[in-house]
Scaffold this motif. Structure first.
Motif, mmCIF file in Angstrom:
data_model
loop_
_atom_site.group_PDB
_atom_site.id
_atom_site.type_symbol
_atom_site.label_atom_id
_atom_site.label_comp_id
_atom_site.label_asym_id
_atom_site.label_seq_id
_atom_site.Cartn_x
_atom_site.Cartn_y
_atom_site.Cartn_z
ATOM 1 N N GLN A 11 -32.194 91.876 47.102
ATOM 2 C CA GLN A 11 -31.773 90.749 47.925
ATOM 3 C C GLN A 11 -32.563 90.641 49.219
ATOM 4 O OE1 GLN A 11 -27.578 90.987 48.430
ATOM 5 N NE2 GLN A 11 -27.144 90.273 46.355
ATOM 6 N N SER A 12 -33.045 91.787 49.656
ATOM 7 C CA SER A 12 -33.781 91.759 50.932
ATOM 8 C C SER A 12 -35.214 92.235 50.710
ATOM 9 C CB SER A 12 -33.084 92.670 51.940
ATOM 10 O OG SER A 12 -34.010 93.101 52.902
ATOM 11 N N PRO A 13 -36.168 91.454 51.069
ATOM 12 C CA PRO A 13 -37.559 91.902 50.878
ATOM 13 C C PRO A 13 -37.901 93.132 51.712
ATOM 14 C CG PRO A 13 -37.490 89.871 52.157
ATOM 15 C CD PRO A 13 -36.105 90.103 51.658
ATOM 16 N N VAL A 14 -37.286 93.225 52.903
ATOM 17 C CA VAL A 14 -37.583 94.369 53.768
ATOM 18 C C VAL A 14 -37.161 95.659 53.092
ATOM 19 C CG1 VAL A 14 -37.197 95.365 56.032
ATOM 20 C CG2 VAL A 14 -37.248 92.895 55.776
ATOM 21 N N ASP A 41 -26.176 97.151 57.422
ATOM 22 C CA ASP A 41 -26.874 95.872 57.229
ATOM 23 C C ASP A 41 -28.331 96.163 56.877
ATOM 24 O OD1 ASP A 41 -27.613 96.924 59.583
ATOM 25 O OD2 ASP A 41 -27.552 95.048 60.725
ATOM 26 N N GLU A 42 -29.055 95.107 56.722
ATOM 27 C CA GLU A 42 -30.434 95.235 56.274
ATOM 28 C C GLU A 42 -31.253 96.129 57.194
ATOM 29 O OE1 GLU A 42 -32.849 91.962 57.055
ATOM 30 O OE2 GLU A 42 -33.927 92.063 55.172
ATOM 31 N N ARG A 43 -31.059 95.950 58.496
ATOM 32 C CA ARG A 43 -31.863 96.689 59.464
ATOM 33 C C ARG A 43 -31.536 98.181 59.415
ATOM 34 N NH1 ARG A 43 -30.806 96.842 65.232
ATOM 35 N NH2 ARG A 43 -32.497 98.014 66.171
#
Lengths: 657, 512
Positions: free
Chosen positions: B457-460, B416-418
């Protein structure tokens, strides 16, 4: 009213002329004597002693006023040239070199020099009120009685074990007070000690008789003020000799700098006292001197002066003289170089008075009027002229001398105000800074090379970090080229150590390394064990660049991806524009296949867009709540994973907007 | 059954400063205690007897401090002018001090008033010391003379006028009562013998001499002056042995650690350097805030006292053994060694029946996961914050192992993103490390392949990727520079080597 001009060797000597108070003699920081006219508030005379920098003036005293004519000064001014000498209003100046100069205001020149008496600096000069005698007390512990007729010493005696710091002749001319730490009263006839007064722990700077009564009447009082002492003591000369302690004391806010008093002739008449302290405040006292008083007396009135700026700055008072009527005081304030004089009515009912004056405008106003006569002495070959080293010190002298020349010519050109002068100084410094850049880098590199060598020798991390942080190529090159040869190899070792770090910092080190290799090629290649010396460096670099290919490839890949993302983002934002453009193209074209192909893309895109928007609308409330949650606890994110991606989209767009 | 082979963590050589026995020893001091004196601290002398008080000469006073006191236990203030060189006698009961007013004063440590005043010098006395028989005093002065005085009847015994400039340091022999050495600003050291009334040996230091030191054996003499510290062999007639130049300003003070194994030098450049006395290499370095004028070392190196020009006296006490234990106690208490060897060294007798018990293999967390083929979880454990920052080599080793197994792609995928940003964060930190790059570069490529569809898709993640790109850009620029340097070095190496190829190439050409 007694008018023997008092002077204090602390601070700068500053004395009003006796009786009429028409002149203020002031010896400023630049060693020049200036005499100001208090009526017209202009510079009357200026005199520069030939040795004004080496032997500065320490004390001034006006000669006694001849009673022959009323207002002798005014007469003098009317017919200056033909006046005989004996009417001259004389001014005695004691110098740090031990000589006493007698200046004549009538001649506007030096009258005579009393030389060869003292071996130390003169601390105090006093005139005898009647006879043409002058007393001077010096740091060499002696007092000299000068005969002004002959210009020779009449009598010289040792007065104290320590330096004689202050003198005062009694109004009747029979007694002399002298003081170091102990105050001694001398009988002037016999030159023997009449009384001793002890009580001050520091050097006594001020002595003044407060009454004009004979000493054996229990009515003779005098004042004394000492260095770093905030009390002014009054002593009574008693008939029975039982005068061990001071009878009265006046409290001040700081050490007294200038004192003026009106002596009392009888018990019924109060003594009025105006004391200017070192902190620039004026204190006025009024007291009947009739025996001891236990408590120290506080001033009946305190006067302060402030500027008119937004945040008022205190303007120091320099001197004050009491007027003939009780209410008026003549004040001198501001700068020693250009004091402002003013007669002020003081309302003694109020205890604290603060006067606001715009010093700068009064200054410039006062300078507009033409000034009578200013003389500068001819510097003969014998006298040494010492050039002051501080540039700031030189500037004002220059300015005044220019001004005086102009005044001589009679042109009424306005002299620059202090503000303008300061502006000029600022400009000159700025221009010098502007001119400097050519010089500074070489200076910096000079320092850097020295610093670098020092840092390498003692392996001082602080110094080395400072040096290695420079980013200027010119500085690096010059530093390296100035580096002594023995320091080259240690530098290479140090660089090798630092090259292994993060690329952000190591990039700087490569510059240093290159500079070293370029400037010291011949030295390095002449080393017999070059390979062993630089082997470590070589292997380190080799191992680091081994991955160059792969890293570059990876970078290319990443670059492509990122640019793709960037373009897709930008296309997202300008969807509408794209849309219309494509539509126009389609209408013009006749080819059906192409048209359909083109049509497909923007349609898809817009479909996606709409879908997302729908999604957003449904989710919006949830997401706003979530956005906050995300920041607070990351762990909760995994639970709301289902919404995560849309959430991200939303944030993305909001950023772009 | 073949047992599981734990992942091999490669051990890399450590970068940076080496931690030696010396650095551990000299770093084992507490934070310094600082005391403000009235003026520059010019001398520090430790009493030779317990409790080892020390006399600090600063401005017009001499303060005596106890080993742990922050207030002076005693002070001598009866000086008319600046005091110099307060030194204890070998029994610790008398103290002698020079003064700017040329009078030498002798104090009883318990008293207040000077017991004896030695008048005779005409200028400031900067050097004072007791001879080893305790009855004489050596003084050296700015009037170029050094003198010997008798304590009981306070008379001058001899005066030596051989130096031609200020005498600023001197020391007496602890073994022979007649020998003493003085150092002067005329660049010379002179060894005097009171029995022959003149100097018996002269050595040229080359710089104004600031400080002198004798080894306990008194065979070697150390002198400091200018930026140099020099060691002389007295038994060989004053032969210079070593010249050390490790400071960039004048060396002002010398000191020997109590066992004589280490030499300390303090200088105006604010450093104290510790030398090994066998090879005279610098083994440790202390930094101070201001120029150092005086240095003192308590017996057994219990404390280092340094006096500086700004009047600050800095005292560092050695950490007591309890405190060091306390620190180790904070760590997890492990079972004693004998627990592990219990029964292991038992030798079975001939008729013993051996029952072998399988030894339980201890595995690290990531190894446990690897053993269960939980590749993704294994990578997760290896990416835990502590490991990630403190022991990146473990993470890298796990990635390498996964790559070897061919399951790296599986492990990297599905994050996932994290998880992804964590992974990217690790890569940003370690990708350009030459030790890890061979493993991490392919892994990064793999990540990009897997996740290229979701980039943007994810700014992080985007921020991390941007950072990664910046890093790579820098690194590539840096490596380009390095390659240029490499080229330069190549040229230099070839030019420095003797040309052997020339005949070779000639033959080469001749052949064709």
């Amino acid at each position: 009213m007694a008018a023997d001009g008092g002077s204090s060797s602390l601070g700068l000597p500053c004395v009003f002329s006796p009786k009429s108070r028409q002149y203020l003699a002031l010896c400023a920081q630049d060693g020049r004597l200036r005499i100001w006219n208090t009526d017209s508030k202009t510079l009357h005379q200026e005199y520069v002693p030939s040795a004004h920098l080496s032997a500065t003036c320490t004390c001034i005293a006006w000669g006694p006023c001849r009673t022959v004519k009323e207002g002798p000064q005014r007469k003098k001014r009317k017919s200056e040239a033909g006046q005989p000498e004996e009417r001259a209003d004389l001014l005695a100046m004691g110098t740090a070199a031990g000589s006493v100069l007698i200046y004549s205001t009538a001649k506007g020149a030096l009258h005579c020099t009393l030389d060869g008496g003292h071996s130390g600096g003169v601390n105090s000069v006093q005139w005898h009120p009647e006879d043409s005698l002058l007393y001077s007390g010096s740091a060499d512990t002696h007092i000299i009685e000068w005969d002004l007729q002959t210009g020779k010493t009449r009598c010289k005696w040792k007065a104290d074990r320590a330096a004689v710091t202050s003198l005062c002749v009694s109004p009747d001319g029979k007694l002399l007070l002298s003081a170091g730490h102990i105050i001694k009263m001398w009988d002037l006839e016999t030159k023997e000690i009449y009384r001793k007064f002890t009580g001050h722990s520091t050097a006594v700077r001020t002595l003044r008789f407060a009454t004009t009564r004979p000493p054996d009447s229990n009515g003779l009082y005098f004042l004394s003020g000492a260095e770093h002492d905030r009390l002014l003591s009054v002593w009574q000369v008693r008939e029975d000799g039982n005068d061990k302690n001071s009878v009265v004391s006046f409290t001040l806010t700081d050490e007294p700098q200038h004192i003026d008093l009106s002596t009392s002739t009888s018990k019924e008449e109060a003594v009025r006292l105006a004391v200017v302290c070192k902190d620039g405040q004026l204190h006025l006292f009024e007291h009947f001197l009739n025996g001891p008083c236990k408590k120290p007396l506080s001033p009946s009135c305190s006067v302060q002066m402030a500027g008119t700026q937004d945040s008022p700055v205190p303007v120091p008072l320099l001197a004050a003289a009491l007027g003939t009527d009780t209410g008026t005081v003549l004040l001198a304030y501001g700068n020693h170089l250009q004091p402002v004089m003013e007669r002020v009515e003081i309302n003694t009912a109020e205890r604290h008075i603060c006067l606001t004056r715009d010093v700068q405008t009064t200054l410039s106003l006062s300078m507009e009027t033409a000034v009578s006569k200013v003389k500068t002495p001819i510097v003969n070959a014998k006298s040494r002229v010492l050039v002051p080293g501080l540039p700031g010190h030189q500037a004002p002298i220059k300015g005044t001398s220019q001004g005086s020349e102009k005044r001589k010519k009679g042109t009424d050109t306005k002299e620059m105000s202090i503000e303008e002068r300061l502006g000029e100084i600022d400009l000159s410094t700025v221009s010098s800074v502007k001119g400097a850049p050519k010089g500074t880098p070489s200076l910096q590199t000079d320092n850097f090379a020295v610093l670098l060598v020092q840092g390498l020798e003692s392996s001082d991390a602080g110094i080395l970090n400072k040096v290695f942080q420079t980013r200027k190529d010119a500085v690096i090159k010059k530093t390296v080229s100035r580096l002594p040869l023995p320091a080259v190899l240690p530098l290479v070792e140090e660089i090798t150590k630092r090259l292994q770090g993060h690329p952000f910092t190591a990039v700087l080190m490569v510059r240093w390394l290159k500079a070293v290799l370029m400037h010291h090629t011949s030295y390095l290649s002449s080393l017999p064990d070059l390979v062993t010396q630089l082997g470590v460096l070589y292997h380190m670099i080799e191992s680091r660049v081994r991955m160059f290919h792969k890293l570059t490839k990876l970078h290319g890949k990443l670059y492509l991806l990122m640019t793709q993302v960037a373009t897709s983002d930008s296309s997202n934002t300008v969807t509408d524009v794209d849309h219309t453009a494509k539509l126009v193209y389609e209408e013009e074209s006749s080819d059906e296949d192409e048209a359909s192909g083109d049509e497909g893309l923007p349609d898809d895109n817009s479909d996606n867009w709409e879908e997302e928007e729908v999604m957003e609308e449904t989710m919006e409330q949830d997401m706003e709540g979530q956005a906050d949650e995300e920041e607070e606890d990351q762990d909760s994110r995994t639970e709301s994973k289902a919404n995560g991606e849309e959430d991200m989209e939303h944030e993305n767009e909001s950023e772009e907007e | 059954m073949a047992s599981f082979k734990p992942t091999k963590i490669q051990v890399y050589p450590k970068l940076g400063e080496k931690v030696t026995q010396d650095t551990l020893y000299w770093k084992n001091y507490k934070a310094p205690v600082q005391i403000k004196e009235f003026g520059a601290v010019t001398n520090i002398d430790f009493s030779p007897v317990a409790p080892h008080n020390y006399a600090v000469t600063a401005f017009t006073r001499i303060h005596i401090y106890g080993p742990f006191s922050q207030e002076p236990v005693k002070s001598f203030t009866r000086f008319k002018d600046t005091a110099y060189c307060g030194r204890f006698r070998s029994d610790g009961q008398l103290l002698v001090a020079g003064c700017e007013d040329s009078v030498v004063r002798l104090f009883d440590v318990s008293g207040k008033v000077a017991l004896r005043m030695f008048k005779g010098h005409t200028k400031a006395v900067r050097v004072t010391d007791f001879t080893s028989d305790r009855y004489h005093i050596l003084t050296g002065s700015d009037d170029y003379t050094c003198r010997l005085w008798d304590i009981p009847n306070s008379t001058e015994l001899t005066s030596y006028q051989e130096h031609t400039d200020y005498i600023r340091c001197g020391i007496t022999s602890k073994l022979n009562r007649d020998l003493f050495i003085t150092g002067s600003y005329d660049h010379t050291l002179k060894l005097f013998d009171a029995r022959v009334n003149k100097s018996v040996m002269t050595m040229d230091h080359g710089q104004p001499v600031e400080s002198l030191l004798l080894y306990p054996s008194e065979g070697l003499l150390v002198s400091a002056g200018g930026r140099y510290v020099k060691v002389w062999d007295l038994l060989k007639g004053g032969q210079p042995l070593v010249s050390l130049k490790n400071h960039h300003k004048t060396v002002t003070c010398l000191c020997l650690s109590s066992n004589g194994q280490r030499l300390l030098s303090a200088s105006l450049d604010r450093h104290v350097k510790v030398y090994n006395t066998t090879n005279y290499k610098v083994v440790h370095n202390f930094d101070y805030a201001a120029s150092i004028l005086s240095l003192g070392l308590a017996p057994d190196d219990e404390s280092i006292v340094v006096g500086m020009t700004n009047g600050i006296l800095s005292i560092k006490h050695r950490k007591s053994s309890e405190e060091t234990k306390e620190i180790s106690g904070q760590q997890k208490r492990r079972p004693a060694y004998r627990v592990f060897v219990k029964g292991k060294n038992y030798v079975p007798k001939q008729d013993d029946y051996l029952v072998s018990k399988p030894v339980k293999q201890h595995l690290a967390k990531y190894d446990k996961q690897l053993k269960r083929f939980n590749v993704s979880k294994a990578l997760d454990t290896a990416l835990e914050t502590w490991t990630r920052f403190r022991k990146p080599e473990i993470t890298v080793a796990v990635i390498k192992e996964l790559d070897r197994r061919g399951t790296l792609k599986n492990a990297l995928a599905g994050r996932d993103e994290r998880g992804l940003s964590q992974l990217l964060n690790f890569l940003v930190g370690n990708l350009v490390d030459p030790r890890f790059a061979p493993v991490l570069v392919p892994a990064t490529e793999m990540i990009l392949d897997i996740y290229q569809s979701v980039i943007g898709q994810s700014p992080v993640v985007d921020v991390q990727l941007q950072r990664l790109q910046d890093l790579l850009e820098r690194e590539i620029g840096y490596q380009q520079d390095l390659l240029e340097v490499l080229g330069m070095l190549d040229t230099m190496f070839t030019s420095s080597l003797p040309r052997k190829e020339v005949p070779c190439s000639e033959t080469f050409y001749r052949r064709f």
